[in-house]
Design a protein around this motif. Structure first.
Motif, PDB file in Angstrom:
ATOM      1  N   LEU A 192       0.836  -1.212   0.000  1.00 44.18           N
ATOM      2  CA  LEU A 192       0.000   0.000   0.000  1.00 44.18           C
ATOM      3  C   LEU A 192       0.865   1.254   0.000  1.00 44.18           C
ATOM      4  O   LEU A 192       0.542   2.230  -0.694  1.00 44.18           O
ATOM      5  CB  LEU A 192      -0.936  -0.006   1.213  1.00 44.18           C
ATOM      6  CG  LEU A 192      -2.072  -1.032   1.138  1.00 44.18           C
ATOM      7  CD1 LEU A 192      -2.733  -1.211   2.500  1.00 44.18           C
ATOM      8  CD2 LEU A 192      -3.114  -0.596   0.102  1.00 44.18           C
ATOM      9  N   ARG A 193       1.971   1.238   0.767  1.00 42.92           N
ATOM     10  CA  ARG A 193       2.852   2.425   0.751  1.00 42.92           C
ATOM     11  C   ARG A 193       3.439   2.644  -0.642  1.00 42.92           C
ATOM     12  O   ARG A 193       3.586   3.782  -1.087  1.00 42.92           O
ATOM     13  CB  ARG A 193       3.958   2.297   1.811  1.00 42.92           C
ATOM     14  CG  ARG A 193       3.466   2.643   3.225  1.00 42.92           C
ATOM     15  CD  ARG A 193       4.586   2.644   4.255  1.00 42.92           C
ATOM     16  NE  ARG A 193       5.043   1.302   4.565  1.00 42.92           N
ATOM     17  CZ  ARG A 193       4.454   0.485   5.447  1.00 42.92           C
ATOM     18  NH1 ARG A 193       3.394   0.889   6.123  1.00 42.92           N
ATOM     19  NH2 ARG A 193       4.923  -0.725   5.678  1.00 42.92           N
ATOM     20  N   ALA A 194       3.736   1.540  -1.352  1.00 38.65           N
ATOM     21  CA  ALA A 194       4.233   1.680  -2.729  1.00 38.65           C
ATOM     22  C   ALA A 194       3.154   2.306  -3.614  1.00 38.65           C
ATOM     23  O   ALA A 194       3.438   3.186  -4.433  1.00 38.65           O
ATOM     24  CB  ALA A 194       4.678   0.325  -3.278  1.00 38.65           C
ATOM     25  N   ALA A 195       1.914   1.877  -3.421  1.00 39.66           N
ATOM     26  CA  ALA A 195       0.802   2.433  -4.218  1.00 39.66           C
ATOM     27  C   ALA A 195       0.632   3.925  -3.926  1.00 39.66           C
ATOM     28  O   ALA A 195       0.347   4.720  -4.831  1.00 39.66           O
ATOM     29  CB  ALA A 195      -0.486   1.673  -3.919  1.00 39.66           C
ATOM     30  N   VAL A 196       0.828   4.305  -2.663  1.00 40.27           N
ATOM     31  CA  VAL A 196       0.715   5.726  -2.294  1.00 40.27           C
ATOM     32  C   VAL A 196       1.824   6.518  -2.991  1.00 40.27           C
ATOM     33  O   VAL A 196       1.574   7.556  -3.610  1.00 40.27           O
ATOM     34  CB  VAL A 196       0.802   5.912  -0.759  1.00 40.27           C
ATOM     35  CG1 VAL A 196       0.929   7.389  -0.388  1.00 40.27           C
ATOM     36  CG2 VAL A 196      -0.423   5.304  -0.071  1.00 40.27           C
ATOM     37  N   ARG A 197       3.064   6.001  -2.925  1.00 38.35           N
ATOM     38  CA  ARG A 197       4.207   6.691  -3.563  1.00 38.35           C
ATOM     39  C   ARG A 197       3.996   6.854  -5.055  1.00 38.35           C
ATOM     40  O   ARG A 197       4.328   7.873  -5.632  1.00 38.35           O
ATOM     41  CB  ARG A 197       5.492   5.876  -3.377  1.00 38.35           C
ATOM     42  CG  ARG A 197       6.253   6.155  -2.102  1.00 38.35           C
ATOM     43  CD  ARG A 197       7.680   5.632  -2.197  1.00 38.35           C
ATOM     44  NE  ARG A 197       7.784   4.226  -2.588  1.00 38.35           N
ATOM     45  CZ  ARG A 197       7.647   3.192  -1.742  1.00 38.35           C
ATOM     46  NH1 ARG A 197       7.424   3.418  -0.464  1.00 38.35           N
ATOM     47  NH2 ARG A 197       7.758   1.960  -2.169  1.00 38.35           N
ATOM     48  N   GLU A 198       3.444   5.791  -5.672  1.00 34.56           N
ATOM     49  CA  GLU A 198       3.268   5.827  -7.130  1.00 34.56           C
ATOM     50  C   GLU A 198       2.034   6.610  -7.532  1.00 34.56           C
ATOM     51  O   GLU A 198       1.815   6.849  -8.717  1.00 34.56           O
ATOM     52  CB  GLU A 198       3.184   4.393  -7.671  1.00 34.56           C
ATOM     53  CG  GLU A 198       4.526   3.682  -7.619  1.00 34.56           C
ATOM     54  CD  GLU A 198       4.386   2.156  -7.624  1.00 34.56           C
ATOM     55  OE1 GLU A 198       3.296   1.657  -7.998  1.00 34.56           O
ATOM     56  OE2 GLU A 198       5.359   1.489  -7.215  1.00 34.56           O
ATOM     57  N   GLY A 199       1.213   6.970  -6.545  1.00 34.68           N
ATOM     58  CA  GLY A 199       0.011   7.745  -6.847  1.00 34.68           C
ATOM     59  C   GLY A 199      -1.018   6.986  -7.667  1.00 34.68           C
ATOM     60  O   GLY A 199      -1.764   7.567  -8.447  1.00 34.68           O
ATOM     61  N   THR A 200      -1.090   5.661  -7.509  1.00 34.87           N
ATOM     62  CA  THR A 200      -2.109   4.870  -8.213  1.00 34.87           C
ATOM     63  C   THR A 200      -3.477   5.199  -7.605  1.00 34.87           C
ATOM     64  O   THR A 200      -3.552   5.754  -6.502  1.00 34.87           O
ATOM     65  CB  THR A 200      -1.859   3.358  -8.043  1.00 34.87           C
ATOM     66  OG1 THR A 200      -2.061   3.020  -6.660  1.00 34.87           O
ATOM     67  CG2 THR A 200      -0.446   2.961  -8.459  1.00 34.87           C
ATOM     68  N   PRO A 201      -4.572   4.827  -8.309  1.00 39.00           N
ATOM     69  CA  PRO A 201      -5.908   5.110  -7.754  1.00 39.00           C
ATOM     70  C   PRO A 201      -6.080   4.507  -6.356  1.00 39.00           C
ATOM     71  O   PRO A 201      -6.640   5.154  -5.464  1.00 39.00           O
ATOM     72  CB  PRO A 201      -6.852   4.460  -8.770  1.00 39.00           C
ATOM     73  CG  PRO A 201      -6.078   4.456 -10.058  1.00 39.00           C
ATOM     74  CD  PRO A 201      -4.633   4.278  -9.675  1.00 39.00           C
TER      75      PRO A 201
END
Ligand SMILES: Nc1ncnc2c1ncn2[C@@H]1O[C@H](COP(=O)(O)OP(=O)(O)O)[C@@H](O)[C@H]1O
Length: 193
Positions: free
Chosen positions: A35-44
């Motif tokens: 989830l932190r990776a998704a936050v960094r990448e700005g995914t939906p």
């Protein structure tokens, strides 16, 4: 080998998972890291998750379960995996069973790291200090309190669930790190034998 590491924030799941990765050549699937990776990448998903995570709240069950379902398809999961931070609710445990059953897989063992709550705040403060520049947004006293409340209310009941179905091994997470590792290895040897 497929196992679940259960325990509150600061219990040492990440440290023990890392050691299992090295010893057994299986992968660590940390939903927090994903989830932190998704936050960094700005995914939906990352955009939706950020605020919940920063407060210490959970991301919706179906969202996290979908991430795990996709991840366990990857070729590096064939030898097995360690679930770290998932499942975190009874619903997630149900969803996990469905995900694995659809692939003809099952969990071999659930290892719970049991720790005194009074030690957790200190451990997490230490982690925040040591990672100074890139401290986690949820390693603040308020978010931590929330994470512990959420753990007690929603995640701790999973211990009884896994005990009932005969998968649970409890380990003293207050022992020295190497002793915890030895106990984890013993629990695995007993379960996978
Ligand atoms: N399985 C999950 N279900 C819902 N939210 C999750 C899940 N895993 C991680 N999260 C979100 O990510 C945050 C950090 O998780 P994690 O890195 O496992 O931290 P910790 O175990 O230190 O609390 C959680 O507080 C939550 O917001």
């Amino acid at each position: 080998m497929r196992l679940i590491l259960l325990g509150p924030p600061g219990a040492g799941k990440g440290t023990q998972a890392q050691r299992l990765v090295e010893r057994h050549g299986i992968v660590q699937l940390s939903t927090g890291d994903m989830l932190r990776a998704a936050v960094r990448e700005g995914t939906p998903i990352g955009l939706r998750a950020k605020e919940l995570m920063d407060r210490g709240d959970l991301v919706p069950d179906e969202v996290v379960a979908q991430i795990v379902a996709d991840r366990v398809e990857a070729p590096d999961c064939v030898r097995g995996f360690i679930l770290d931070g998932f499942p975190r609710t009874e619903r997630q445990a149900e969803l996990l069973e469905e995900i694995l059953a659809s692939k003809g897989l099952k969990i071999d063992v659930v290892i719970e790291l049991v720790v005194d709550e009074s030690a957790l705040l200190g451990r997490i403060e230490k982690r925040a200090r040591e990672s100074a520049g890139n401290a986690r947004a949820d390693d603040t006293p308020e978010a931590l309190k929330k994470r512990l409340d959420v753990y007690r209310a929603q995640t701790a009941p999973l211990s009884a669930h896994y005990e009932r179905i005969g998968l649970l091994k409890k380990i003293d997470g207050m022992a020295a790190m190497d002793e915890v590792t030895a106990a984890v290895e013993e629990a695995i040897a007993e379960s996978v034998a």
